[in-house]
Design an enzyme around this catalytic site. Structure first.
Site, PDB file in Angstrom:
ATOM      1  N   ASN A  14       0.876  -1.168   0.000  1.00  0.00           N
ATOM      2  CA  ASN A  14       0.000   0.000   0.000  1.00  0.00           C
ATOM      3  C   ASN A  14       0.912   1.216   0.000  1.00  0.00           C
ATOM      4  OD1 ASN A  14      -1.852   2.026   0.455  1.00  0.00           O
ATOM      5  ND2 ASN A  14      -2.775   1.077   2.250  1.00  0.00           N
ATOM      6  N   ARG A  80      -2.578  -2.195  -3.417  1.00  0.00           N
ATOM      7  CA  ARG A  80      -3.796  -1.428  -3.193  1.00  0.00           C
ATOM      8  C   ARG A  80      -3.759  -0.187  -4.074  1.00  0.00           C
ATOM      9  NH1 ARG A  80      -5.661   2.635   1.433  1.00  0.00           N
ATOM     10  NH2 ARG A  80      -7.869   2.572   0.986  1.00  0.00           N
ATOM     11  N   HIS A 168     -12.968   2.457  -0.176  1.00  0.00           N
ATOM     12  CA  HIS A 168     -12.979   1.452   0.904  1.00  0.00           C
ATOM     13  C   HIS A 168     -13.733   0.199   0.463  1.00  0.00           C
ATOM     14  CE1 HIS A 168     -12.831   4.899   4.133  1.00  0.00           C
ATOM     15  NE2 HIS A 168     -11.608   4.527   3.796  1.00  0.00           N
ATOM     16  N   ARG A 229     -11.213  15.224   7.002  1.00  0.00           N
ATOM     17  CA  ARG A 229     -12.049  15.555   5.830  1.00  0.00           C
ATOM     18  C   ARG A 229     -13.453  15.955   6.277  1.00  0.00           C
ATOM     19  NH1 ARG A 229     -10.951  10.076   2.573  1.00  0.00           N
ATOM     20  NH2 ARG A 229      -9.205   9.696   3.972  1.00  0.00           N
ATOM     21  N   GLU A 372      -8.223  -5.404   5.218  1.00  0.00           N
ATOM     22  CA  GLU A 372      -8.080  -5.100   3.791  1.00  0.00           C
ATOM     23  C   GLU A 372      -6.898  -5.840   3.172  1.00  0.00           C
ATOM     24  OE1 GLU A 372      -8.609  -0.837   5.035  1.00  0.00           O
ATOM     25  OE2 GLU A 372      -9.317  -0.635   2.983  1.00  0.00           O
TER      26      GLU A 372
END
Ligand code: AMP
Length: 385
Positions: A14, A80, A168, A229, A372
């Protein structure tokens, strides 16, 4: 040494702009052989000049853990990739054309895809095994048109690939299946509302294992309130800030992505610290917590309506798995909607997949850990055989 195919690990990478997270996973058993992170890549004063150097540092860290990458019979590398744009609706083996397409999608994900491209290039130079891209958007590529379409002129949307993509997705898909396993019911029978609450936060509505709505959009900025965010704001805010505050588009984008959310409201973005401050009587922290919860309820209600009722409400990721106060606050007052959390089950501090609703709750409320990296390893292994 010979290795049975099912002993052979997948390296999951990742790559961020200045970091590289890695895990060495055996997909079938879920065995985690090693995991780590290389940080400060390319920063001034850092000894890690670029992502190729970061792979060398990773190799050294793994050797310190007793893992020699050249001796583990590596099966493949799974990468990813945040944005698959309109092109990628499933994992794909990376060749030059795929890499070029991921590079072109950087316009849609300028904060994310460029780093993935650099990480893939470096890893392809280092590991002569199949490389697979697993996209955060893929699970949502089959959203119904009414959920994925923004009400903007169709020609503009078509020309610039504007739609709700969702993110996601690897996590939502993994958790949807893990929840079905926890309940001992077929995935195809379940209507699920899934709340992935980590540094980034997103909600999804999943019917029979297929996503029918999600809170993130064209970019990962839309939807729930997150660490830094804003999530949903009036789309008119950009024009207003441009005219009234003289801010450039890039400045507005930076404020909404990096200086808003829980951080912008309370001064901290770590949710543990936020909860401590709420408990200590900090008003700004209290407001931030309440805004987070209000938005969560907004989406839970919306997705109950979209699904025509739900069988299960699922909490996952760092906050969802660990913060009993958030789970309790989201469920508070939803008895009429069939949602009732049992305080003792919610607060018992356990960490595995579990049910936290009361026995008379019509909707099962569950906490289900996401993974993940394991999902990426499995999808990678499935593709390369
Ligand atoms: P993730 O992106 O899934 O690693 O989640 C990171 C977020 O989870 C951060 O905001 C953490 O503060 C939050 N988190 C982790 N552990 C806890 C905890 N015990 N209570 C509240 N929040 C937590």
């Amino acid at each position: 040494m010979t290795h049975a195919p099912t002993d052979r690990p997948v390296l999951v990478l990742n790559a961020g702009s200045s970091s590289l997270k890695y895990q060495l996973v055996v997909p079938e058993s879920g065995e985690l052989r090693a995991a780590g992170i290389v940080e400060r890549i390319g920063e001034s004063g850092s000894e890690v000049a670029d992502h190729a150097a970061a792979l060398e540092v990773m190799g050294a860290q793994l050797r310190d853990d007793g893992v020699h990458l050249d001796d583990v019979a590596l099966r493949a590398v799974g990468h990813r990739v945040v944005h698959g744009g309109p092109d990628f609706s499933a994992p794909v083996v990376i060749d030059d054309a795929v890499l070029e397409r991921i590079r072109q999608l950087s316009a849609l994900a300028p904060l994310h895809n460029p780093a993935a491209v650099i990480g893939i290039e470096a890893a392809r130079g280092r590991f002569d095994v199949p490389h697979v891209a697993v996209f955060d958007t893929a699970f949502f590529s089959s959203l119904p048109a009414e959920a994925s379409t923004y009400a903007v002129p169709r020609d503009l949307a078509a020309k610039h690939s504007i739609r709700r993509y969702g993110f996601h997705g690897t996590s939502h898909q993994f958790v949807a299946q893990a929840t079905a396993d926890l309940l001992g019911r077929p995935l195809t029978d379940l209507r699920q509302v899934i709340l992935h609450l980590g540094n980034g936060c997103s909600a999804s509505a999943v019917r029979g294992g297929h996503a029918v709505d999600t809170s993130m959009g064209l970019t990962p900025l839309q939807g729930l309130v997150m660490g830094t965010r804003s999530g949903d704001v009036d789309p008119g805010l950009h024009a207003y800030l441009s005219r009234e505050a003289g801010m450039s588009i890039d400045e507005i984008d930076t404020v909404l992505n990096k200086r808003s959310g829980v951080l912008g409201l309370s001064g901290v973005n770590d949710f543990r610290e936020l909860v401590h401050r709420v408990e200590a009587g900090d008003d700004a922290a209290r407001l931030a917590f309440d805004v987070v919860v209000h938005r969560l309820k907004h989406y839970v209600g919306a997705y109950l309506a979209i699904l025509g009722g739900a069988d299960v409400l699922v909490f996952t990721a760092g906050i969802g798995q660990h913060s009993a106060p958030v789970r309790a606050a989201v469920a508070d007052g939803l008895g009429e909607l069939g949602i009732a959390v049992d305080p003792a089950r919610n607060g018992d501090g356990s960490t595995g997949a579990r049910i936290i609703s009361s026995d008379d709750s019509r909707v099962v409320v569950a906490v289900v850990p996401t993974d993940e990296e394991l999902a990426i390893a499995r999808q990678t292994a499935e593709l390369v055989g």
